[in-house]
Motif scaffolding. Structure first.
Motif, PDB file in Angstrom:
ATOM      1  N   ASN A  35       0.885  -0.863  -0.020  1.00  0.00           N
ATOM      2  CA  ASN A  35      -0.449   0.217   0.118  1.00  0.00           C
ATOM      3  C   ASN A  35       0.795   1.088   0.277  1.00  0.00           C
ATOM      4  O   ASN A  35       1.581   1.216   0.256  1.00  0.00           O
ATOM      5  CB  ASN A  35      -0.697   0.295   1.401  1.00  0.00           C
ATOM      6  CG  ASN A  35      -1.660  -1.226   1.744  1.00  0.00           C
ATOM      7  OD1 ASN A  35      -2.228  -1.686   0.111  1.00  0.00           O
ATOM      8  ND2 ASN A  35      -1.810  -2.119   2.496  1.00  0.00           N
ATOM      9  N   VAL A  36       0.359   2.444  -0.429  1.00  0.00           N
ATOM     10  CA  VAL A  36       0.812   3.397  -0.471  1.00  0.00           C
ATOM     11  C   VAL A  36       0.974   3.762   1.153  1.00  0.00           C
ATOM     12  O   VAL A  36      -0.791   4.309   1.674  1.00  0.00           O
ATOM     13  CB  VAL A  36       0.250   4.312  -1.259  1.00  0.00           C
ATOM     14  CG1 VAL A  36       0.665   6.504  -0.590  1.00  0.00           C
ATOM     15  CG2 VAL A  36       0.478   4.969  -2.453  1.00  0.00           C
ATOM     16  N   GLN A  75       5.368  10.531  -1.656  1.00  0.00           N
ATOM     17  CA  GLN A  75       4.123  11.272  -3.330  1.00  0.00           C
ATOM     18  C   GLN A  75       4.072  13.119  -2.553  1.00  0.00           C
ATOM     19  O   GLN A  75       4.794  13.026  -1.556  1.00  0.00           O
ATOM     20  CB  GLN A  75       2.838   9.926  -2.673  1.00  0.00           C
ATOM     21  CG  GLN A  75       2.842   8.977  -2.377  1.00  0.00           C
ATOM     22  CD  GLN A  75       3.891   8.228  -3.530  1.00  0.00           C
ATOM     23  OE1 GLN A  75       2.644   8.719  -4.910  1.00  0.00           O
ATOM     24  NE2 GLN A  75       4.501   7.260  -4.395  1.00  0.00           N
ATOM     25  N   SER A 115       2.634  11.175   1.989  1.00  0.00           N
ATOM     26  CA  SER A 115       3.462   9.266   1.844  1.00  0.00           C
ATOM     27  C   SER A 115       4.335   9.026   0.702  1.00  0.00           C
ATOM     28  O   SER A 115       4.924   9.129   0.139  1.00  0.00           O
ATOM     29  CB  SER A 115       1.712   9.093   1.656  1.00  0.00           C
ATOM     30  OG  SER A 115       1.260   9.420   0.456  1.00  0.00           O
ATOM     31  N   ARG A 161       5.349   5.224  -0.952  1.00  0.00           N
ATOM     32  CA  ARG A 161       5.293   3.767  -2.119  1.00  0.00           C
ATOM     33  C   ARG A 161       6.306   3.516  -2.758  1.00  0.00           C
ATOM     34  O   ARG A 161       7.730   3.983  -2.840  1.00  0.00           O
ATOM     35  CB  ARG A 161       4.581   4.592  -3.069  1.00  0.00           C
ATOM     36  CG  ARG A 161       3.284   3.206  -4.173  1.00  0.00           C
ATOM     37  CD  ARG A 161       3.291   3.903  -5.445  1.00  0.00           C
ATOM     38  NE  ARG A 161       3.852   4.357  -6.614  1.00  0.00           N
ATOM     39  CZ  ARG A 161       4.250   3.219  -7.077  1.00  0.00           C
ATOM     40  NH1 ARG A 161       3.864   1.567  -6.902  1.00  0.00           N
ATOM     41  NH2 ARG A 161       5.375   3.455  -8.060  1.00  0.00           N
ATOM     42  N   THR A 172       8.551   0.650  -4.721  1.00  0.00           N
ATOM     43  CA  THR A 172       8.598   0.000  -6.104  1.00  0.00           C
ATOM     44  C   THR A 172       9.201  -1.568  -5.942  1.00  0.00           C
ATOM     45  O   THR A 172       9.376  -2.192  -7.050  1.00  0.00           O
ATOM     46  CB  THR A 172       9.911   0.852  -6.070  1.00  0.00           C
ATOM     47  OG1 THR A 172      11.028   0.435  -6.174  1.00  0.00           O
ATOM     48  CG2 THR A 172       9.244   2.039  -6.545  1.00  0.00           C
TER      49      THR A 172
END
Lengths: 395, 395
Positions: A64-65, A111, A115, A117, A119
């Motif tokens: 999840n982010v 982001q 937040s 994310r 990869t």
């Protein structure tokens, strides 16, 4: 004649331990001999910590982010990881409770809303250094009898130890006999030579960590030699001389040690070398090296140095296994009865390491010792042709 | 990423020579770097001399029973040998004019009238050490750039030199950054670790002969780091730090060096290791080692130590050829892009020397460095199966 191995074993068996240790600060302990085992009283690392700069997460959340809920620099104390969040973390910083993985920052995309994310897939446990993975509390990290290396001192620091118990330094008194000897810097009159033994021996003893009492050249009479011996033995653990121990009537060291204490005089099957004296004067050990500089240098390296190391409390290992390397030289005049220790250099030749010998292996040619980086050990009678494998000991 | 060899070559190319030499007495010169060639101004030995205790004779007379015409102890000045006589002579004593051989005393029988008879054939030249057979006047005996060994000091003494020109010691300032660091002896609070880098690095620098200015732990702020850099650079030739040179936002050393001087920050294809910083602050060189103790230790041993040796004026050789030895271990997780330097021990196994690796090769596991006596160098991607030959460098 007595063999090199027999002599070495006998000398090591005679090395009495020192009885006085002292506690010295870490940085003064490098090169000393450790007097007691050192036991860790904590785990190293003391906490699970991050191996990377990145983000601490629960692996199960990592698809999840995630909002970034705290920032954990090295040296700080983290809060438990908030559910469904990531924590910014830096190398060495403690893993927050409830996190089970660290994602390196190169695999994280920040982001616009702050937040993050990830990869790449995230596996539980990744990039975490576990508490105690280096050292567990209760573990012996350094053993008594060890000569303390740089890394040993670093290791002791890593468990918080600020000082170490080491054996006190060995006191070694040295003097040199021979009416032919003149000190460097003085004019050389007819028939004399410069005293070179003092100048390789004293640095060698100092580098070993001995406290050297250097009495210089002593007149070549029985009375002067006896007086020097008494002075040396009164304040040293070991008394060493160069010269005066062969059977010649001009040699007074033998008679002086016999008068002041006890002496074994050996003919050892070693070349260069042969005479070596060992004994006691008062409570001090006595070692009499041969007077030829090369004989003394080789006898010291092969036989005496490890005696001194053992006498300093060091756990002396058996001889290192010799390295077998091809000779790039010929040796056609072996000694029939004595082992020979040739002064050699290791050199690369056609991409291979080979052994060259100093051309003049005479026992008066000290240049051979300065030139050499190793000794080749030959058995009695052993000839060498180019390409033969020979036993090499680094100096 | 830049290769280990490229980095090493670059560092060596940047090592500026010192410009100040000083003359120190022989016994203080051991371990220093020689600043000028040393040329002999006499022959060694300075006279033909006896290699044995025995009798100096003309070989042509030696079949006869000969009267003993003089006695020549070492250090004395002989008369010419009287025709048809022998001279009693001792090891190292000058050969009298007109004698051409020495008979060892074990091959001489003293007669009741004091004359002497020889029991073995006598050849001209036997048992004579020739003037200049070790060193000829005019010969360079020690070359500038040499780090002076014990035997070198003895050799200088043998030509009568009482003091040697050596490069002054290199001044190296060190400090350590990281708010997680606590000095040994202090209590360890949550999230902290003990500073171990200081404790392997300072002894290593001292053993190399550097004069160490030890600034200890510096607070992890840009201002404190800049102030420490300025202080260090003002009084040292080289400034070294551990830690603070990776790309993380908590690392201030990089920014501080950039503000106070200039910096190259490299990612080197080495494991453990990778970040290494090099630069200038004022007139001082700057070297930033990685903060993980094992990374710092290996980077120092492989790349930085020889830079410092060259900076001290020492003629640094190319890397010694690695020793090829069979592995007694497996290595299945090679780094695809970086060379790896494993911490290993050489051990005898079934009469053969083999290489064992420390089980945990993590970059935080300083125990591996204290345990190791050598490094194994693996190429990127290189796997190892037991029995494979690996490249070994002694530590």
């Amino acid at each position: 004649m007595q063999s090199v191995d027999q002599t070495r074993d006998w000398l090591l068996s005679q090395a009495r331990p020192l009885h006085t240790s002292e506690t010295v600060s870490l940085l003064d302990a490098a090169g000393c001999v450790l007097a007691a085992d050192i036991v860790a009283t904590l785990d190293v690392p003391p906490h699970d910590n991050s191996a990377m700069d990145g983000y601490a997460v629960r692996a199960a959340d990592a698809a999840n982010v995630l909002p970034v809920s705290q920032r954990i620099p090295a040296g700080s104390q983290p809060q438990p990881l908030a559910t469904g969040s990531a924590a910014r973390i830096f190398t060495g910083a403690p893993i927050p409770p409830d996190a089970d993985a660290v994602v390196m920052q190169e695999q994280a995309e920040l982001q616009d809303d702050g937040s993050v994310r990830f990869t790449a897939p995230v596996n539980a446990g990744q990039n975490i250094r576990r508490r105690g993975e280096d050292i567990s509390s209760g573990q012996v990290v350094l053993q008594a009898g060890r000569r303390l290396s740089d890394a040993d001192i670093g290791l002791a620091a890593s468990i918080g130890v600020a000082a170490l118990p080491v054996w006190r330094s060995l006191r070694v008194a040295v003097f040199f006999t021979g009416d032919e000897l003149v000190e460097p810097g003085q004019p050389l009159t007819a028939g004399k030579i410069y005293n070179s033994n003092r100048y390789w021996l004293v640095p060698a003893l100092r580098r070993l960590g001995c406290q050297v009492l250097d009495l210089g050249i002593v007149a070549d009479t029985l009375d002067a030699t006896r007086a020097a011996l008494r002075e040396a033995a009164a304040s040293a653990d070991v008394v060493m001389t160069c010269g005066g121990v062969s059977v010649g009537e001009e040699d007074h060291v033998k008679a002086a040690v016999e008068a002041e204490g006890e002496l074994q005089l050996w003919k050892i099957a070693i070349k260069p070398g042969k005479p070596l004296a060992s004994g006691r004067v008062g409570d001090a050990d006595f070692i009499g090296l041969p007077g030829n500089p090369v004989s003394g240098f080789v006898t010291y390296a092969v036989l005496v140095r490890d005696f001194l190391r053992a006498r300093m409390g060091e756990a002396v290992q058996a001889w290192p296994q010799a390295r077998q390397l091809p000779a790039a030289f010929e040796w056609n005049k072996p000694d029939a009865r004595r082992e020979e220790f040739l002064r050699v250099q290791l050199r690369e030749q056609d991409g291979q390491l080979v052994v060259n010998r100093y051309p003049n292996q005479g026992s008066g040619v000290l240049t051979s010792c300065a030139w050499a980086d190793a000794l080749v050990r030959l058995q009695p009678g052993q000839r060498v042709a180019p390409g033969d494998m020979v036993a090499v000991y680094p100096l």
